[in-house]
Design an enzyme around this catalytic site. Sequence first.
Site: not given
Length: 397
Positions: A119, A192, A195, A218, A355
Amino acid sequence: MTAHAPIAAPLDLRGQFPAIGPGWHYLDSAATAQKPQAVIDAITTAYARDYATVHRGVYQRSAEMTGRFEAARAATARFIGGQPDELVFTRGATEAINLVAQRFQNGTRKRVLVSQLEHHSNIVPWQLAGYALDVVPLSADGRIDLDAAERMASEDHAVIALAHVSNVLGSVLDAPRAAQIARKAGAALLLDGCQAAPRLPVDVAALDCDFYAFSGHKLYGPTGIGALWGKADRLADMAPWQGGGAMIDRVTFAETTYLDAPARFEAGTPHIVGAVGLHAAIDWVEGIGRDRLHAHEAALAAAAREALRAMNDVTLYGPDDSAGIVSFNVDGVHAHDVGTILDDAGVAVRAGHHCAQPLMDHLGVAATARASFAAHGGPDDVEALVDGLKRVKRIFR
């Protein structure tokens, strides 16, 4: 609808999401998750009945809200297997990665190893901080090629920064192996987790990462709140990033001293109710179980991939075991047109570069459409997606 295997989707949670009404199929949770009533109620109550500032007031309500804010920190840290004094509240994963990029130092090393699927929030902050990027390629099915990463990692790399789960391809990183690569090179590992945190069991100790970043919105929580977890020694070595109230020990015109982490990284009045809402979201997710959530979403994604694979002129991206995410294109139709027609059919998907423009360049496309499943999803969402794509093909054929 094209026939396919039955969908193993045992959860029936849609009734807990007031924003999802009849005939509307929300398949954009990878961008931001809808909120269950339990989270909405927690936010409403915090503003309407319990609101006060934190860490400053000597009156009872301020003390109570401070307790709730710190309880949210403890719950957020526990959610990923960390300790409260290792958990910094941020506005989201973007701010968390920027914080590390601006303040973490690994000697004189000025290179960062990232992957082709990252991302923008795991690319641009490193560039702004003056790092040069080396890019790990992907396997044929869209996974980060850790064999290549091992060959590329060197003593020049300050950080290896990788997505735990790709926001476009849904591919899941073998994080423990990435940690081994980082240790061998003497680099820190940042994951990261935007998700991953909503759907995969996360244990930062088992992952052996140095930093873990994720966003509340999220995770069925509010926007404007997220977290950076960091190993205690890593945080202790980092200077403050922003200055102001709440992060200081003593201020004079000649000199200022600072509090220990995490307070030194939380200048100003925090997003108090955001933390309360995030706590409620974590409680809600843990009440269901991330193993169940992951199995539910993976089954829906697998069913969607099977149905779309059976359609002519549809190209799928990413591995078959993608974590709740299905990216695709309809041949000869721009993803934005696909998204617009699906919207007319009551199906909300994301369309664009997500992104992740370098990944789009790698795939050789300008954009993709992306369906992402969540706790409230069901077989009817897959059916509506397929029926909507049939409408797309009728219009453009």
